[in-house]
Design a protein around this motif. Sequence first.
Motif, short mmCIF file in Angstrom:
data_model
loop_
_atom_site.label_atom_id
_atom_site.label_comp_id
_atom_site.label_asym_id
_atom_site.label_seq_id
_atom_site.Cartn_x
_atom_site.Cartn_y
_atom_site.Cartn_z
N VAL A 76 14.07 -12.54 -7.21
CA VAL A 76 12.71 -13.16 -8.08
C VAL A 76 14.28 -13.76 -9.44
O VAL A 76 14.97 -12.97 -9.41
CB VAL A 76 11.73 -11.96 -8.33
CG1 VAL A 76 11.12 -12.59 -9.21
CG2 VAL A 76 10.67 -11.90 -7.70
N LYS A 102 17.57 -22.04 -6.88
CA LYS A 102 16.88 -21.81 -5.85
C LYS A 102 17.40 -22.51 -4.57
O LYS A 102 16.95 -22.45 -3.56
CB LYS A 102 15.46 -22.31 -6.04
CG LYS A 102 14.13 -21.57 -6.78
CD LYS A 102 12.28 -21.90 -6.19
CE LYS A 102 11.84 -20.90 -6.94
NZ LYS A 102 10.30 -21.50 -6.91
N CYS A 122 11.80 -16.69 -5.35
CA CYS A 122 10.94 -17.29 -6.45
C CYS A 122 11.18 -17.43 -7.36
O CYS A 122 12.04 -16.79 -7.96
CB CYS A 122 9.07 -16.85 -6.00
SG CYS A 122 9.77 -14.76 -5.59
N ILE A 131 11.53 -3.62 2.19
CA ILE A 131 12.26 -4.79 1.58
C ILE A 131 12.76 -4.79 0.47
O ILE A 131 12.25 -3.90 -0.81
CB ILE A 131 10.71 -5.77 1.67
CG1 ILE A 131 10.19 -5.65 2.95
CG2 ILE A 131 11.53 -7.27 1.26
CD1 ILE A 131 8.95 -6.74 2.74
N ASN A 180 4.72 -13.06 -6.50
CA ASN A 180 5.62 -12.97 -5.82
C ASN A 180 5.62 -12.51 -4.85
O ASN A 180 6.77 -12.92 -3.82
CB ASN A 180 7.35 -13.86 -6.99
CG ASN A 180 6.57 -14.50 -7.43
OD1 ASN A 180 6.46 -15.77 -7.09
ND2 ASN A 180 7.08 -14.35 -8.80
N ILE A 181 5.18 -11.28 -4.62
CA ILE A 181 5.53 -9.84 -3.16
C ILE A 181 4.01 -10.19 -2.78
O ILE A 181 3.85 -10.69 -3.55
CB ILE A 181 6.05 -8.85 -3.60
CG1 ILE A 181 4.71 -8.12 -4.56
CG2 ILE A 181 6.63 -8.97 -4.40
CD1 ILE A 181 5.17 -6.50 -4.98
N THR A 182 4.51 -9.48 -1.86
CA THR A 182 3.47 -9.42 -0.34
C THR A 182 3.19 -8.20 -0.05
O THR A 182 3.98 -6.95 -0.33
CB THR A 182 3.36 -10.45 0.73
OG1 THR A 182 4.60 -9.78 1.62
CG2 THR A 182 3.05 -12.30 0.97
N TYR A 204 8.58 -2.30 -1.30
CA TYR A 204 10.00 -2.88 -1.50
C TYR A 204 10.63 -1.72 -2.12
O TYR A 204 9.98 -0.53 -2.95
CB TYR A 204 8.96 -3.38 -2.58
CG TYR A 204 8.74 -4.83 -2.00
CD1 TYR A 204 10.08 -5.97 -2.51
CD2 TYR A 204 7.75 -5.35 -1.82
CE1 TYR A 204 8.84 -7.30 -1.14
CE2 TYR A 204 6.92 -6.14 -1.32
CZ TYR A 204 7.78 -7.02 -1.43
OH TYR A 204 7.00 -8.45 -1.20
N PHE A 259 16.58 -15.83 3.02
CA PHE A 259 15.71 -14.67 1.87
C PHE A 259 13.95 -15.63 1.21
O PHE A 259 14.54 -17.15 1.48
CB PHE A 259 16.80 -14.59 0.46
CG PHE A 259 18.23 -13.70 0.77
CD1 PHE A 259 17.97 -13.16 2.43
CD2 PHE A 259 19.05 -13.62 -0.13
CE1 PHE A 259 18.97 -12.81 2.59
CE2 PHE A 259 19.73 -12.52 0.37
CZ PHE A 259 20.48 -11.71 1.48
N THR A 260 13.22 -14.95 0.95
CA THR A 260 12.44 -15.59 0.01
C THR A 260 12.53 -15.27 -1.64
O THR A 260 13.42 -14.61 -1.97
CB THR A 260 11.53 -14.70 -0.05
OG1 THR A 260 10.64 -14.39 1.14
CG2 THR A 260 9.87 -15.28 -0.36
N LEU A 314 14.00 -5.86 -3.72
CA LEU A 314 13.40 -6.88 -4.21
C LEU A 314 14.67 -6.91 -5.23
O LEU A 314 14.60 -5.85 -6.48
CB LEU A 314 12.21 -6.04 -5.01
CG LEU A 314 11.21 -7.39 -5.80
CD1 LEU A 314 11.09 -8.15 -5.53
CD2 LEU A 314 10.21 -6.67 -6.59
N THR A 333 13.52 -10.55 -0.86
CA THR A 333 13.21 -11.28 -1.71
C THR A 333 13.44 -11.18 -3.01
O THR A 333 14.16 -10.29 -3.49
CB THR A 333 11.46 -10.65 -1.68
OG1 THR A 333 11.15 -10.74 -0.74
CG2 THR A 333 10.87 -11.74 -3.23
#
Length: 120
Positions: free
Chosen positions: A34, A54, A67, A3, A84-86, A92, A64-65, A5, A32
């Motif tokens: 940030v 955002k 945050c 992923i 903010n990550i899983t 990542y 996209f995610t 980041l 993702t």
Amino acid sequence: MTIALVVGRFQPLHNGHLKLLEYCENNYSAVTVVLGKSPDGRTKRNPLLVSERKQIFNTVKPSFTVCSATEDFSGGFTQNVLKNITGSPSDYTLISHNETTINELSSTFDFEKPPIPIIC
């Protein structure tokens, strides 16, 4: 595939950012973003609020995610990015034009660095 980041202020989102994001979209399983957050609110250097950025991302790149994190490089920033990550940071690849951000996050956690510097 890992992923992407992507950490940045995106003040404002411009064509260079869009090329970077397109690269990420085509080369990573997910993206993702940030958003860095200025503690000063609206300034010449930071004209847009996090909520506005955002909204722009949700319009331009809805898959996209997105945050936010603070711009506190003393450790609070790092912890906010991690919130903010899983999964594991090793899932990542960390992408940012800010060398301080890359060095702090990748030295603190096991983030993958991209094979070549990606600068927008």
